[in-house]
Scaffold this active site. Structure first.
Site, mmCIF file in Angstrom:
data_model
loop_
_atom_site.group_PDB
_atom_site.id
_atom_site.type_symbol
_atom_site.label_atom_id
_atom_site.label_comp_id
_atom_site.label_asym_id
_atom_site.label_seq_id
_atom_site.Cartn_x
_atom_site.Cartn_y
_atom_site.Cartn_z
ATOM 1 N N ARG A 103 1.507 -0.600 0.263
ATOM 2 C CA ARG A 103 0.184 -0.200 0.304
ATOM 3 C C ARG A 103 0.963 0.661 0.204
ATOM 4 O O ARG A 103 1.683 1.441 0.977
ATOM 5 C CB ARG A 103 -0.906 0.418 1.204
ATOM 6 C CG ARG A 103 -1.651 1.441 1.341
ATOM 7 C CD ARG A 103 -2.717 1.488 2.312
ATOM 8 N NE ARG A 103 -3.783 0.956 2.002
ATOM 9 C CZ ARG A 103 -4.972 0.963 2.231
ATOM 10 N NH1 ARG A 103 -5.554 1.508 3.341
ATOM 11 N NH2 ARG A 103 -6.626 0.081 1.425
ATOM 12 N N HIS A 130 -7.571 0.689 -6.130
ATOM 13 C CA HIS A 130 -7.949 0.347 -5.284
ATOM 14 C C HIS A 130 -8.235 -0.899 -5.969
ATOM 15 O O HIS A 130 -9.257 -1.682 -6.157
ATOM 16 C CB HIS A 130 -8.513 0.431 -4.332
ATOM 17 C CG HIS A 130 -8.948 0.563 -3.382
ATOM 18 N ND1 HIS A 130 -7.935 -1.233 -2.695
ATOM 19 C CD2 HIS A 130 -8.461 0.602 -1.767
ATOM 20 C CE1 HIS A 130 -8.027 -1.169 -1.135
ATOM 21 N NE2 HIS A 130 -8.735 -0.241 -0.982
ATOM 22 N N GLN A 133 -9.879 -4.313 -3.575
ATOM 23 C CA GLN A 133 -10.931 -3.503 -3.175
ATOM 24 C C GLN A 133 -12.193 -3.710 -4.487
ATOM 25 O O GLN A 133 -13.517 -4.227 -3.588
ATOM 26 C CB GLN A 133 -11.222 -2.132 -2.528
ATOM 27 C CG GLN A 133 -12.494 -1.538 -2.917
ATOM 28 C CD GLN A 133 -12.827 -2.308 -1.241
ATOM 29 O OE1 GLN A 133 -12.021 -1.714 0.132
ATOM 30 N NE2 GLN A 133 -13.687 -2.334 -1.368
ATOM 31 N N ASP A 220 -16.912 7.021 -1.809
ATOM 32 C CA ASP A 220 -16.097 6.794 -0.701
ATOM 33 C C ASP A 220 -15.670 8.108 -0.868
ATOM 34 O O ASP A 220 -16.328 9.004 -0.713
ATOM 35 C CB ASP A 220 -14.644 6.190 -2.030
ATOM 36 C CG ASP A 220 -13.870 6.355 -0.911
ATOM 37 O OD1 ASP A 220 -13.815 5.949 0.028
ATOM 38 O OD2 ASP A 220 -12.658 5.728 -1.951
ATOM 39 N N CYS A 260 -16.782 1.951 0.422
ATOM 40 C CA CYS A 260 -16.018 0.871 0.091
ATOM 41 C C CYS A 260 -14.970 1.074 2.169
ATOM 42 O O CYS A 260 -14.268 0.708 2.288
ATOM 43 C CB CYS A 260 -14.298 1.129 -0.847
ATOM 44 S SG CYS A 260 -13.888 2.296 -0.070
ATOM 45 N N ARG A 288 -13.837 -8.771 1.445
ATOM 46 C CA ARG A 288 -12.002 -8.587 0.806
ATOM 47 C C ARG A 288 -11.590 -10.352 1.096
ATOM 48 O O ARG A 288 -11.040 -10.421 0.009
ATOM 49 C CB ARG A 288 -11.618 -7.917 1.256
ATOM 50 C CG ARG A 288 -12.507 -5.838 1.081
ATOM 51 C CD ARG A 288 -11.282 -5.556 -0.045
ATOM 52 N NE ARG A 288 -10.392 -5.739 0.281
ATOM 53 C CZ ARG A 288 -9.451 -4.466 0.610
ATOM 54 N NH1 ARG A 288 -10.068 -2.987 0.764
ATOM 55 N NH2 ARG A 288 -8.147 -4.534 0.639
HETATM 56 N N1 NVA Z 1 -10.109 6.679 -2.124
HETATM 57 C C1 NVA Z 1 -9.520 6.479 0.128
HETATM 58 C C2 NVA Z 1 -9.843 4.916 -0.248
HETATM 59 C C3 NVA Z 1 -9.803 4.411 0.869
HETATM 60 C C4 NVA Z 1 -9.961 2.683 1.137
HETATM 61 C C5 NVA Z 1 -8.321 6.478 0.719
HETATM 62 O O1 NVA Z 1 -7.163 6.366 -1.127
HETATM 63 O O2 NVA Z 1 -7.724 6.809 1.172
HETATM 64 N N1 CP Z 2 -11.621 -0.344 1.865
HETATM 65 C C1 CP Z 2 -9.794 -0.099 2.783
HETATM 66 O O1 CP Z 2 -8.579 -0.638 2.198
HETATM 67 O O2 CP Z 2 -10.047 -0.370 3.951
HETATM 68 P P1 CP Z 2 -8.314 -0.052 4.594
HETATM 69 O O3 CP Z 2 -8.041 1.703 4.866
HETATM 70 O O4 CP Z 2 -8.378 -0.325 6.598
HETATM 71 O O5 CP Z 2 -7.684 -0.564 4.147
#
Ligand code: NVA
Ligand code: CP
Length: 303
Positions: A103, A130, A133, A220, A260, A288
């Protein structure tokens, strides 16, 4: 050949379908408390540059349930933070583990890691995509509503990583997708141009138009991790894009709302709407685990 999952379009539709079939099986087996130890002696390294609850726990639980294990690392504790090259990190980790989940703030990091890694690399979220997801979300939508090809998905909000992966999903699975975002916050231009050629994709600034005949409304956060500097401007601009009762009045009666997570109640979704669809939203989070277990099996032992 090593297969990676850096974005949804790294896999073909038939491959995604086989991942879904196995995910369904794994979900049922788990419900019946049947152990499946297909990843015995396999280790997944998980690298985090930013926060996570679902991705971290679902991957770690997934590896452990399949008989393997996972190692969690934050980049600030790795030699990467002291300048060790990504290509060297990739080659070192490849000598120890059987897969790397990352990540990161930048898709180029995922891509570079995949270029040098000798084991599968999984994108656990970047600035651009993502994919874990959204792969799992398509599985959830089909569980609830049936074949995605017959459905219309409306995404309302920021044209972010989740929106980009939804666009890739619409290309992969051939479903109607409408994105409603404020001007200046549209998803990736190249991707939208590519999606428009399918004739199934639309982009608009009008959230009511987007949800009108949607079977699924997806939203989101307005401010993704790492984009906090834009927060106050965005919160003003995004007001009309909140998924609330007045927006849902414009939608079909049997529309479901997906998120999500994590959610910012009162921003992109109201508390009332969230709670009305909480069962769907938490099933979305649960899936997931099942889909990623299947993906891990596929990448580590099948592909
Ligand atoms: N768009 C959000 C998704 C979190 C799972 C982010 O990148 O923070
Ligand atoms: N939706 C998602 O990826 O959640 P986290 O940021 O908690 O991993």
């Amino acid at each position: 050949m090593i297969r990676h999952f850096t974005k949804l379009l790294d896999i073909k539709e038939n491959e995604a379908r086989s991942i879904f079939r196995r995910a369904k099986e794994l979900k049922e087996l788990r419900k019946r408390e049947v152990c499946v130890k297909t990843l015995q002696n396999k280790i997944l390294a998980m690298i985090f540059e930013k926060a996570s609850t679902r991705t971290r726990v679902s991957f770690e639980v997934g590896m452990k349930e399949l008989g393997g294990d996972a190692i969690v690392m934050n980049t600030q504790d790795m030699q990467l933070s002291r300048g060790e090259l990504l290509k060297d990190t990739a080659r070192v980790l490849s000598r120890y583990v059987h897969g790397i989940m990352i990540r990161t703030f930048s898709q180029t990091v995922v891509d570079e890691l995949a270029e040098w890694s000798l084991v599968p690399v999984i994108n656990g979220l970047s600035d651009k995509y993502h994919p874990c997801q959204v792969l799992s979300d398509i599985f959830t939508i089909e569980e609830i509503k049936g074949d995605i090809e017959n459905l219309h998905v409306a995404y309302v909000g920021d044209g972010n990583n989740v929106a980009n992966s939804l666009i890739e999903a619409s290309i992969l699975f051939h479903f109607r997708l409408t994105i409603a975002s404020p001007q200046g916050f549209f998803p990736d231009v190249d991707l939208t141009e590519r999606a428009k050629k399918t004739g199934l994709f639309q982009i608009t600034t009008d959230p009511e138009k987007a949800v009108m005949d949607a079977d699924v409304i997806y939203t989101d956060v307005w401010v993704s991790m790492g984009q906090e500097k834009d927060a106050s401007r965005k919160k003003r601009l995004f007001e009309p894009y909140r998924v609330d009762d007045s927006l849902l009045k414009k939608a079909k009666k049997d529309t479901v709302v997906l998120h999500c997570l994590p959610a910012k109640r009162g921003e992109e979704i109201t508390d009332e709407v969230f709670e009305r669809f909480q069962d769907v939203i938490f099933t979305q989070a649960e899936n997931r685990l099942h889909v990623q277990k299947s993906l891990l099996e596929w990448l580590m032992i099948k592909a």
